[in-house]
Design an enzyme around this catalytic site. Structure first.
Site, mmCIF file in Angstrom:
data_model
loop_
_atom_site.group_PDB
_atom_site.id
_atom_site.type_symbol
_atom_site.label_atom_id
_atom_site.label_comp_id
_atom_site.label_asym_id
_atom_site.label_seq_id
_atom_site.Cartn_x
_atom_site.Cartn_y
_atom_site.Cartn_z
ATOM 1 N N ASP A 1 44.876 30.021 -52.876
ATOM 2 C CA ASP A 1 45.148 29.698 -54.278
ATOM 3 C C ASP A 1 43.867 29.274 -54.993
ATOM 4 O OD1 ASP A 1 45.139 27.476 -52.623
ATOM 5 O OD2 ASP A 1 46.889 26.529 -53.531
ATOM 6 N N HIS A 2 42.941 28.674 -54.238
ATOM 7 C CA HIS A 2 41.684 28.183 -54.823
ATOM 8 C C HIS A 2 40.732 27.835 -53.694
ATOM 9 C CE1 HIS A 2 42.813 24.257 -53.408
ATOM 10 N NE2 HIS A 2 44.003 24.436 -53.938
ATOM 11 N N PHE B 1 61.267 19.363 -41.747
ATOM 12 C CA PHE B 1 60.852 18.778 -40.479
ATOM 13 C C PHE B 1 60.109 17.450 -40.574
ATOM 14 C CE2 PHE B 1 61.314 23.391 -39.955
ATOM 15 C CZ PHE B 1 62.348 23.384 -39.027
ATOM 16 N N GLU B 2 59.881 16.961 -41.779
ATOM 17 C CA GLU B 2 59.213 15.658 -41.962
ATOM 18 C C GLU B 2 59.709 15.054 -43.275
ATOM 19 O OE1 GLU B 2 56.578 13.477 -40.775
ATOM 20 O OE2 GLU B 2 57.038 14.474 -38.886
ATOM 21 N N GLU C 1 52.931 29.546 -46.589
ATOM 22 C CA GLU C 1 51.764 28.762 -46.976
ATOM 23 C C GLU C 1 51.196 27.975 -45.798
ATOM 24 O OE1 GLU C 1 50.229 25.303 -50.056
ATOM 25 O OE2 GLU C 1 52.242 25.175 -49.259
ATOM 26 N N SER D 1 46.791 23.645 -57.464
ATOM 27 C CA SER D 1 47.699 24.554 -56.748
ATOM 28 C C SER D 1 48.965 24.892 -57.530
ATOM 29 C CB SER D 1 48.100 23.949 -55.399
ATOM 30 O OG SER D 1 46.987 23.886 -54.555
ATOM 31 N N THR E 1 52.638 24.662 -54.176
ATOM 32 C CA THR E 1 52.611 26.092 -53.851
ATOM 33 C C THR E 1 54.010 26.677 -53.641
ATOM 34 O OG1 THR E 1 50.389 25.814 -52.972
ATOM 35 C CG2 THR E 1 51.562 27.831 -52.348
ATOM 36 N N HIS F 1 40.336 17.986 -48.489
ATOM 37 C CA HIS F 1 40.357 16.852 -49.430
ATOM 38 C C HIS F 1 39.870 15.565 -48.761
ATOM 39 C CE1 HIS F 1 41.907 18.557 -53.087
ATOM 40 N NE2 HIS F 1 43.008 19.012 -52.530
ATOM 41 N N GLU G 1 64.973 10.975 -38.596
ATOM 42 C CA GLU G 1 63.876 10.886 -37.619
ATOM 43 C C GLU G 1 63.269 9.485 -37.609
ATOM 44 O OE1 GLU G 1 59.991 13.568 -36.335
ATOM 45 O OE2 GLU G 1 60.759 13.711 -38.369
HETATM 46 ZN ZN LIG Z 1 44.374 20.635 -53.092
#
Ligand SMILES: [Zn+2]
Ligand SMILES: *[C@@H]1O[C@H](CO)[C@@H](O)[C@H](O)[C@H]1NC(C)=O
Ligand SMILES: *[C@@H]1O[C@H](CO)[C@@H](O)[C@H](O)[C@H]1NC(C)=O
Ligand SMILES: *[C@@H]1O[C@H](CO)[C@@H](O)[C@H](O)[C@H]1NC(C)=O
Length: 528
Positions: A376-377, A286-287, A330, A109, A172, A339, A231
């Site tokens: 992207d792929h 946010f994380e 994205e 990516s 990305t 994955h 958080e």
């Molecule tokens: Zn990947």
């Protein structure tokens, strides 16, 4: 209007909408094909300058993922599913993108983000640098830097934004702003001792302070190693910064020094409180790492905005600029589901990206905004067997006797070429309900802890000014050049020396026929 003519209008509307075929007989197929021909003859061709450009990148969203997701969405509505189309599949122009990196047949990516946004293909694992840079080698990246459409758009006075469900420093989004020979140098602890290269989070805040909207995850690279995350209320000694900086404070100080209106948010409540009319700069993290999968988004105590909500807020902030904007969005976690060989997650994430595309089409106009949806792929993911029409896309293949597996055991429709779903030859009997359970791994042919990307082409869907430049099989880096050409930035600034200021919709002979037909229809309507 009296009720008699109301009735006639109703009849006219119904006949215009066409009768609803429930049987897919020969008339049905002929009718939808003929309608498609007519729609194709009327394809809009906007040759004017694109005021705004929105690039949607579905990370790993290849054609098989899109086909499975359209079936999934249709089936969630109780339909067969195969006949459904995702909203961007109805965009007027489609091309294909060859995704290889300069040194790999199957890309990652970072190299593809560099192609997509900087317009230059590069190596596996490198960001915003050309192929002269060697992955992981800081020295080799000096002088190899290439700028992206984010920089080109900013140089022409446009507003810019990046939205992702991954860490904002992940490959990305980072392809839009960073120059790094190593995608993993996200925080300063990741950069090797003595290397004269800045980490990606630092570059985002200190070298790209003009970016107006940044929404995603990845807080852990912004806080100091000994600070508590707001958080989790924990320190992250392994990822937190060791350079003594808190990059969120740095970001706020920069905006304050310019007298700009800005806001930082780390939870849903703060995000909701961001008023686009009152904000010029928005940072949302946010994380600590990636944002949650869409299905888990509201499970925590603080919640997170959806990709569609972030897209909406970003457009509302960016569109305040009369010169227009560039926005990259994205759908990052499609890739993560794949994955892990958990196809259901990849499909759910694709649908959340479809929702985000829907927001973009509703908030902008086709005549001045180029919207591109691509990946992207690909992944080594496929739809197999000969399941019957309407078979549950996440279920097991219902076969005829001749199509049974050699060992007579069931198998699921969705399969992977490699990954953690490998079963070591130990095939088991399972039910449809087992197959559809959350967290179920699809079968993979080759054992690997982490499924790999695929080397096949991905699709490019486009609508708006210059969308018709996507028409065949293109090298992936072409996409950045079309965006630049359409919006008159970067290398293609000169295209605007002769701008068409008004939308210029190509009208072919067939369109004149349609216009005459519409004129007759309208006259008939008023007489009648
Ligand atoms: Zn990947
Ligand atoms: C990034 O910003 C720093 C200052 O914060 C500056 O010293 C450095 O030269 C910049 N790097 C690039 C590539 O612009
Ligand atoms: C698999 O299990 C089903 C019941 O769940 C049973 O009907 C079927 O015969 C089994 N198939 C094999 C090959 O054991
Ligand atoms: C094979 O599958 C069965 C049933 O799921 C399981 O109990 C067993 O441990 C598996 N064997 C191997 C070698 O994975």
């Amino acid at each position: 209007m009296e009720s008699g003519s109301m009735f006639c209008v109703l009849i006219l509307l119904i006949s215009l909408c066409g009768d609803i075929h429930t049987i897919e007989d020969r008339e049905y197929w002929r009718k939808i094909a003929q309608e498609d021909i007519q729609a194709s003859l009327r394809l809009p061709k906007y040759t004017n300058v694109a005021k705004n450009v929105i690039l949607f990148i579905g990370d790993g969203m290849d054609p098989a993922t899109i086909a499975a997701s359209r079936i999934y969405r249709g089936q969630l509505r109780g339909e067969n599913g195969e006949e459904n189309s995702l909203n961007f599949e109805k965009f007027p122009y489609v091309g294909f993108s060859k995704t290889y990196n300069t040194d790999r047949q199957t890309p990652d990516s970072a190299g593809t983000a560099t192609a997509l946004m900087c317009g230059v293909k590069s190596r596996f694992g490198v960001l915003g640098v050309d192929q002269k840079a060697i992955a992981g080698n800081c020295e080799s990246s000096k002088g190899a830097e290439v700028d992206s459409i984010v920089h080109w758009s900013h140089a022409e006075g446009k507003s810019t934004g990046l939205v992702t469900t991954a860490r904002i420093t992940h490959a990305t989004p980072a392809g839009g702003y960073a120059h790094s020979p190593e995608r993993d140098w996200e925080g300063d602890q990741d950069v090797p001792e003595g290397a004269d290269c800045k980490d990606i989070a630092y570059q985002l805040v200190h070298n790209n302070s003009f970016i107006k909207v940044l929404f995603g995850g990845g807080r852990r690279f912004f806080y100091k190693y000994n600070e508590l995350d707001p958080e989790t209320e924990e320190m992250d000694a392994d990822h937190g910064r060791k350079d003594g900086r808190n990059l969120i404070t740095d970001w706020e100080a920069d905006k304050k020094s310019r007298g700009a209106k800005y806001m930082y948010a780390w939870k849903k409540e703060q995000f909701d409180a961001m008023d686009p009319a009152n904000i010029d700069y928005a940072l949302g993290l946010f994380e600590p790492s990636h944002m949650q999968y869409e299905k888990d988004r509201n499970k925590g105590p603080t919640g997170e905005p959806s990709l569609a909500e972030m897209t909406r807020k970003a457009i509302e902030i960016l569109k305040k600029n009369d010169k227009g904007f560039f926005l990259m969005v994205e759908g990052a976690r499609i890739d993560h589901g794949h994955h892990d060989n958990i196809a259901k997650l990849a499909l759910q994430e694709t649908l959340s990206m479809e929702d985000a595309v829907g927001e973009a089409t509703r908030l902008t106009e086709e005549k001045d905004t180029l919207i591109i949806v691509t990946a992207d792929h690909g992944h080594v993911f496929n739809i197999g067997g000969y399941p019957l029409r309407g078979n549950d896309i996440l279920g097991i293949v219902k076969s005829t006797d001749e199509e049974l597996t050699d060992d007579k055991l069931p198998y699921a429709t969705l399969v992977y070429g490699n990954g953690p779903g490998y079963d070591w030859g130990n095939r088991t009997n399972f039910t449809d309900a087992d197959a559809k359970r959350d967290g179920r791994l699809q079968k993979a042919a080759v054992p690997m802890e982490w499924e790999t990307h695929g080397g096949h082409d991905v699709a490019i869907y486009a609508r708006g000014p210059m969308a018709h430049l996507f028409h065949g099989v293109h090298e992936q880096n072409y996409i950045a050049h079309v965006m630049a050409y359409a919006s008159c930035v970067g290398q293609n600034k000169d295209h605007c020396n002769n701008p068409h200021t008004e939308p210029c919709v190509g009208i072919g002979n067939n369109n004149y026929v349609s216009l005459i037909a519409i004129w007759f229809a309208l006259s008939a309507f008023f007489l009648f």
